[in-house]
Design an enzyme around this catalytic site. Structure first.
Site: not given
Length: 478
Positions: A79, A154, A178
């Site tokens: 990420k 996210s 997330s």
């Protein structure tokens, strides 16, 4: 090579049997990921030089007869809020569109020492603020199983990469769900470890007392292996815990008969439709495996959303103050005063959701409102943690839904922040309490949309969490 079929074990077996080299695998994995990425937008950028260098190190170790590590040659996605030396880390924001960190996060160092091959950085909501991956400055991530729907947020890019098969495993970050929510939406396994189990050094801060780094994988075993690699005390992070890290993967297997599982009534009262039916079937599967399931109460759950969005936005307001145009962010071309530079940098480059949370956080921390909002929210957080502590005196683990619904359509909730925030209603309580929790797939709706079941355990008892999820996964595969 059939990249989407690989697991950590099958990569290792292939390397040791000389069916392919780590360099050959990395080359093909990069080609495949770059070819497939336009379908989802899961990756923001790739790191071929770093990936091939890591793969060559693995090949050299194997040639010398050395142990190349538990992740030897495994293609990994990361990420884009986790910093990587020499590789752009944008946090999904225009503010950091060209930022290249001078150091690696601890999780990245440990991942590569274990032989992992980082293919690239994945898309995410800006500064990890969002539940749908529609807040990225570089476009949304589409769900690989339903391209007209969100991947969750996210960490939607990491979840989508694993679901799409363009990475074997991935790293995400979780502040209020997330990792678990996008894992549920994309039909993969997502793990939020105990707060402090994994070093946050090098994780771009959103809400420091809530942020975690966690793994995504297509199986419980692979997620357990990855967590074992990145977990452990880190002198660079004062919040990291010194608790010993078990060999999670080695502890899998065997039956879970006799374990006491709690089913929170507050999580189920409003859960309807196919998601509720699939969770109910999952509970029945656990009963067939010999678990004793009983209803429990977590009475402070109703206050969790308000509590979380006060604490998280307050910490975000503080953490995001550093993005002002002075140091490593972009800077507006035309400013006459220092105040103009601050105002224009933040006004032009922060997205709407970041601005909303900064404003909320600044408000609740302001004079006259601190006691009424922030201090009260911290007291509610203590009540939520107390609910879990009392529950774990009666049960070994808690099972619950991850989300009230499966993946929703792109654009469906983007103009309704409250509706978007409510999608985290089942995940934020575990985050506030700092306990380990994970999402494991428990079926699909008639439209083929995945639904995840959440497993939560005591602080630092990830081993029991993995055992339950592994047994459930294997039972579902029969």
């Amino acid at each position: 090579m059939d990249i989407p079929s690989f697991t950590i074990d099958s990569v290792r077996e292939g390397l040791l049997a000389r069916r392919f080299s780590a360099t050959e695998l990395a080359t093909e994995a990069l080609r495949f990921a770059e070819t497939e990425n336009p379908k989802t937008g899961a990756y923001l950028h790739f790191s071929p030089e770093r990936a091939l260098a890591a793969a060559r190190r693995v090949d050299e170790q194997i040639a010398r007869g050395e142990n190349a590590g538990p992740l030897a040659g495994v293609p990994v996605a990361v990420k884009d809020v986790i910093v990587t030396k020499g590789v752009r880390t944008t946090c999904g924001s225009k503010l950091l569109a060209n930022y290249v960190p001078p150091y690696d996060a601890t999780a990245i160092i440990r991942l590569e020492r274990a032989g992992g091959v980082i293919l690239g950085k994945t898309n995410c909501d800006e500064f990890a603020m969002g539940s749908s991956n529609e807040n990225s400055a570089f476009g949304p991530v589409r769900n690989p199983l339903a391209p007209d729907r969100v991947s969750g947020g996210s960490s939607g890019g990491s979840a989508a990469a694993v679901a799409q098969g363009t990475a074997v495993v991935a790293l995400g970050s979780d502040t209020g769900g997330s990792v678990r929510q996008p894992a549920s939406f994309c039909g993969v396994v997502g793990v939020t470890p105990t707060y402090g189990r994994v070093s946050r050094y090098g994780l771009t801060a959103f809400a420091s007392s809530l942020d975690h780094i966690g793994p995504f994988a297509r199986s419980v075993k692979d997620s357990a292996t990855l967590l074992g690699v990145i977990a452990g005390r880190d002198a660079a992070d004062s919040t990291s815990a010194s608790a010993p890290v078990p060999d999670y993967a080695a502890l899998l297997g065997g039956n879970i008969k006799g374990l006491k599982l709690g089913l929170p009534v507050e999580y189920l009262k409003d859960l309807t439709g196919e998601s509720g039916e699939l969770i109910a079937r999952g509970v029945e599967t656990l009963k067939r495996l010999g678990c004793e399931v009983r209803e429990i109460s977590l009475p402070s759950t109703d206050y969790a959303i308000a509590c979380y969005y006060i604490i998280a936005t307050a910490e975000a307001s503080s953490n995001l103050a550093r993005y002002d145009g002075v140091r490593y962010t972009v800077r507006p071309a035309h400013t006459e005063t220092l105040a103009d530079m601050y105002r224009n940098t933040r006004g032009e480059n922060f997205g709407a959701e970041c601005k909303r949370r900064i404003m909320l956080g600044t408000y609740v921390l302001s004079a006259g409102y601190y006691d009424a909002y922030y201090l009260k929210a911290q007291k509610v957080r203590a009540l939520i943690a107390g609910d879990f502590a009392r529950a774990f005196e009666e049960v070994d683990a808690i099972v619950a839904p991850v989300s009230p619904f499966p993946a929703f359509k792109l654009g469906e909730k983007v103009d309704d922040p409250v509706a978007m925030y409510l999608s985290d209603i089942y995940t934020i309580t575990g985050s506030l309490a700092g306990i380990p929790c994970m999402s494991v797939p428990c079926g699909k709706t008639v439209e083929g949309l995945p639904v995840g079941m959440q497993v939560l355990t005591r602080h630092f008892d990830e081993a029991t969490m993995f055992r339950i999820a592994d047994a459930f996964e294997k039972a579902g595969a029969v």
